[in-house]
Design an enzyme around this catalytic site. Structure first.
Site, PDB file in Angstrom:
ATOM      1  N   TYR A 101       0.841  -1.186   0.000  1.00  0.00           N
ATOM      2  CA  TYR A 101       0.000   0.000   0.000  1.00  0.00           C
ATOM      3  C   TYR A 101       0.880   1.242   0.000  1.00  0.00           C
ATOM      4  O   TYR A 101       1.908   1.290   0.695  1.00  0.00           O
ATOM      5  CB  TYR A 101      -0.903  -0.002   1.239  1.00  0.00           C
ATOM      6  CG  TYR A 101      -1.860   1.164   1.320  1.00  0.00           C
ATOM      7  CD1 TYR A 101      -2.865   1.329   0.369  1.00  0.00           C
ATOM      8  CD2 TYR A 101      -1.770   2.093   2.348  1.00  0.00           C
ATOM      9  CE1 TYR A 101      -3.757   2.398   0.443  1.00  0.00           C
ATOM     10  CE2 TYR A 101      -2.654   3.155   2.431  1.00  0.00           C
ATOM     11  CZ  TYR A 101      -3.645   3.303   1.481  1.00  0.00           C
ATOM     12  OH  TYR A 101      -4.507   4.359   1.553  1.00  0.00           O
ATOM     13  N   ASP A 137      -1.016  15.550   6.638  1.00  0.00           N
ATOM     14  CA  ASP A 137      -1.873  14.906   5.639  1.00  0.00           C
ATOM     15  C   ASP A 137      -3.135  15.741   5.441  1.00  0.00           C
ATOM     16  O   ASP A 137      -4.227  15.372   5.871  1.00  0.00           O
ATOM     17  CB  ASP A 137      -2.223  13.492   6.111  1.00  0.00           C
ATOM     18  CG  ASP A 137      -3.045  12.713   5.096  1.00  0.00           C
ATOM     19  OD1 ASP A 137      -3.014  13.071   3.907  1.00  0.00           O
ATOM     20  OD2 ASP A 137      -3.737  11.756   5.507  1.00  0.00           O
ATOM     21  N   ASP A 146      -3.113   5.453  -2.530  1.00  0.00           N
ATOM     22  CA  ASP A 146      -4.025   6.459  -1.999  1.00  0.00           C
ATOM     23  C   ASP A 146      -3.968   7.692  -2.910  1.00  0.00           C
ATOM     24  O   ASP A 146      -2.970   8.419  -2.922  1.00  0.00           O
ATOM     25  CB  ASP A 146      -3.581   6.809  -0.577  1.00  0.00           C
ATOM     26  CG  ASP A 146      -4.433   7.881   0.075  1.00  0.00           C
ATOM     27  OD1 ASP A 146      -5.357   8.401  -0.569  1.00  0.00           O
ATOM     28  OD2 ASP A 146      -4.150   8.208   1.246  1.00  0.00           O
ATOM     29  N   ASP A 152      -6.065  10.229  -2.696  1.00  0.00           N
ATOM     30  CA  ASP A 152      -6.780  11.323  -2.026  1.00  0.00           C
ATOM     31  C   ASP A 152      -8.098  11.630  -2.758  1.00  0.00           C
ATOM     32  O   ASP A 152      -8.853  10.727  -3.069  1.00  0.00           O
ATOM     33  CB  ASP A 152      -5.896  12.559  -1.929  1.00  0.00           C
ATOM     34  CG  ASP A 152      -4.822  12.414  -0.858  1.00  0.00           C
ATOM     35  OD1 ASP A 152      -4.918  11.480  -0.045  1.00  0.00           O
ATOM     36  OD2 ASP A 152      -3.888  13.228  -0.831  1.00  0.00           O
ATOM     37  N   HIS A 203      -7.415   4.341  -4.822  1.00  0.00           N
ATOM     38  CA  HIS A 203      -8.715   4.738  -4.276  1.00  0.00           C
ATOM     39  C   HIS A 203      -8.847   6.255  -4.277  1.00  0.00           C
ATOM     40  O   HIS A 203      -7.888   6.984  -4.048  1.00  0.00           O
ATOM     41  CB  HIS A 203      -8.978   4.141  -2.894  1.00  0.00           C
ATOM     42  CG  HIS A 203      -8.032   4.527  -1.799  1.00  0.00           C
ATOM     43  ND1 HIS A 203      -8.063   5.754  -1.178  1.00  0.00           N
ATOM     44  CD2 HIS A 203      -7.044   3.832  -1.189  1.00  0.00           C
ATOM     45  CE1 HIS A 203      -7.144   5.794  -0.232  1.00  0.00           C
ATOM     46  NE2 HIS A 203      -6.502   4.643  -0.230  1.00  0.00           N
ATOM     47  N   GLU A 254     -11.395   9.370  -2.820  1.00  0.00           N
ATOM     48  CA  GLU A 254     -12.328   9.562  -1.711  1.00  0.00           C
ATOM     49  C   GLU A 254     -13.314  10.695  -1.972  1.00  0.00           C
ATOM     50  O   GLU A 254     -13.170  11.467  -2.922  1.00  0.00           O
ATOM     51  CB  GLU A 254     -11.553   9.816  -0.426  1.00  0.00           C
ATOM     52  CG  GLU A 254     -10.772  11.104  -0.416  1.00  0.00           C
ATOM     53  CD  GLU A 254      -9.699  11.119   0.658  1.00  0.00           C
ATOM     54  OE1 GLU A 254      -9.696  12.073   1.454  1.00  0.00           O
ATOM     55  OE2 GLU A 254      -8.866  10.188   0.690  1.00  0.00           O
ATOM     56  N   CYS A 269      -6.937  13.860   7.280  1.00  0.00           N
ATOM     57  CA  CYS A 269      -6.740  12.460   7.630  1.00  0.00           C
ATOM     58  C   CYS A 269      -8.087  11.839   7.972  1.00  0.00           C
ATOM     59  O   CYS A 269      -8.898  12.427   8.690  1.00  0.00           O
ATOM     60  CB  CYS A 269      -5.786  12.346   8.813  1.00  0.00           C
ATOM     61  SG  CYS A 269      -5.651  10.669   9.480  1.00  0.00           S
ATOM     62  N   ARG A 295     -13.446   5.390  -1.868  1.00  0.00           N
ATOM     63  CA  ARG A 295     -13.415   5.537  -0.410  1.00  0.00           C
ATOM     64  C   ARG A 295     -14.486   6.547  -0.005  1.00  0.00           C
ATOM     65  O   ARG A 295     -14.611   7.604  -0.619  1.00  0.00           O
ATOM     66  CB  ARG A 295     -12.045   6.024   0.044  1.00  0.00           C
ATOM     67  CG  ARG A 295     -12.001   6.489   1.496  1.00  0.00           C
ATOM     68  CD  ARG A 295     -10.608   6.857   1.915  1.00  0.00           C
ATOM     69  NE  ARG A 295     -10.620   7.937   2.902  1.00  0.00           N
ATOM     70  CZ  ARG A 295      -9.543   8.405   3.521  1.00  0.00           C
ATOM     71  NH1 ARG A 295      -8.355   7.901   3.243  1.00  0.00           N
ATOM     72  NH2 ARG A 295      -9.654   9.386   4.393  1.00  0.00           N
ATOM     73  N   GLU A 326     -14.263   4.292   5.353  1.00  0.00           N
ATOM     74  CA  GLU A 326     -13.299   4.798   6.331  1.00  0.00           C
ATOM     75  C   GLU A 326     -13.939   5.002   7.703  1.00  0.00           C
ATOM     76  O   GLU A 326     -15.114   5.348   7.814  1.00  0.00           O
ATOM     77  CB  GLU A 326     -12.707   6.121   5.825  1.00  0.00           C
ATOM     78  CG  GLU A 326     -11.652   6.741   6.736  1.00  0.00           C
ATOM     79  CD  GLU A 326     -10.383   5.910   6.878  1.00  0.00           C
ATOM     80  OE1 GLU A 326     -10.484   4.770   7.391  1.00  0.00           O
ATOM     81  OE2 GLU A 326      -9.310   6.387   6.502  1.00  0.00           O
ATOM     82  N   ASN A 350      -9.253  -0.406   6.988  1.00  0.00           N
ATOM     83  CA  ASN A 350      -8.057   0.374   7.311  1.00  0.00           C
ATOM     84  C   ASN A 350      -7.682   0.134   8.767  1.00  0.00           C
ATOM     85  O   ASN A 350      -8.332   0.651   9.674  1.00  0.00           O
ATOM     86  CB  ASN A 350      -8.325   1.860   7.064  1.00  0.00           C
ATOM     87  CG  ASN A 350      -7.111   2.725   7.367  1.00  0.00           C
ATOM     88  OD1 ASN A 350      -6.030   2.238   7.640  1.00  0.00           O
ATOM     89  ND2 ASN A 350      -7.301   4.037   7.320  1.00  0.00           N
TER      90      ASN A 350
END
Length: 305
Positions: free
Chosen positions: A52, A66, A93, A95, A120, A122, A130, A165, A199, A221
């Site tokens: 990942y 983040d 990721d 974002d 992914h 989101e 985060c 996500r 998430e 996660n």
């Protein structure tokens, strides 16, 4: 020697086949977060099923929080560095996709070019936070679906996994938050998502509820210090989860060890007390396949002074 001999397309096919198999075996794929290419080699060496690439880790590695400060160029570049040194599939990721739906499309093609197996995207507002912090906001369902449709339409390799996500669970308290997450997961699958990343689930029953509501793989996660308890692989498999990420674990362990070593040097004037816990030079050379490089040199080096 050098980079993986497994093509990105083959990694993607293997990733999807492994996800299908996980539905039968009840053993989710485990993807520890690689904080650099060498740690990706170690993840493969230890027998895990994938790697990942965490946005939080990349941000931290750059000395940034983040909060959406990294760029597509930075994420794609680090993803390529990691993906090319391992035979394992890499999930990235991405974002919020780094902008509007057209940016999401470009993001997917850049990550395809980087050789990863999937990404992914989101539904947080941009810039994001985060996923396990309070104060998150999500975009409307229509905007979230547009991001997923843009990602699915943009990919050129049908094997590239598009994961959606949703962070909506953390924005609505109580049972209403779970219901919203399930409804949004269903809509994002309809928009073209191949997998769902819900998430900040509260407990195993919430993972099970999401997994039961959709007919695509669901990711858990397992990040430390977050909203979710650190469940075992068996517990998550029994709840219907097919992928588990440990996004920041290796970075946190490494930085904890680095801090202890620096404290010892500062206090005692030597690192001698830390040597026993270090990776040895021999082990490092083994991971780097140093012997193969030496063999290559010997085979082409014809001049002797």
């Amino acid at each position: 020697m050098l980079y993986s001999q497994v093509t990105p397309s083959d990694k993607r096919r293997a990733f999807r086949a492994a996800l299908d198999a996980a539905a039968t075996t009840g053993e989710p794929l485990r993807l520890p977060g690689a904080f650099n290419p060498l740690s990706a080699r170690l993840i493969q060496d230890k027998g895990f099923e994938g790697v990942y690439v965490s946005g939080a880790v990349l941000s931290a590695d750059l000395g940034l929080p983040d909060i959406g400060l990294t760029t597509l160029t930075e994420v794609a570049g680090r993803s390529q560095q990691i993906a090319r040194v391992t035979d394992l599939p890499a999930l990235v990721d991405a974002d919020t996709g780094f902008g509007e739906p057209m940016n999401v499309a470009r993001t997917v093609q850049a990550l395809e070019d980087a050789g990863v197996a999937g990404a992914h995207v989101e539904d947080q507002v941009n810039p994001k936070r985060c996923g396990h912090l309070d104060g998150k906001e999500v975009v409307g369902l229509d905007e979230a679906a547009k991001r997923v449709r843009a990602a699915a339409d943009a990919r050129r390799d049908p094997g590239f996994l598009i994961m959606a996500r949703t962070d909506v669970r953390g924005t609505i308290p109580g049972d209403a938050g779970l219901r919203a997450a399930i409804d949004r997961a269903k809509a994002l699958v309809d928009a073209g998502a191949d997998a769902i990343f819900p998430e900040a689930m509260k407990d195993l029953s919430e993972f099970e509820a999401v997994a039961s509501a959709v007919d695509v793989p669901v990711l858990a996660n397992m990040t430390e210090f977050g909203k979710s308890e650190l469940f075992t692989r068996r517990q998550l498999g029994d709840a219907g989860v097919r992928l588990i990420i440990y996004p920041v674990t290796l970075l946190r362990v490494a930085m904890g060890a680095a801090e202890r070593a620096l404290d010892e040097i500062a206090e005692t004037g030597t690192q001698a007390g830390q040597v026993e816990g270090m990776q040895t030079r021999a082990r490092l050379y083994e991971l780097l396949d140093y012997a193969a490089y030496n063999t290559f040199d010997e085979g082409i080096f014809t001049y002797r002074p």
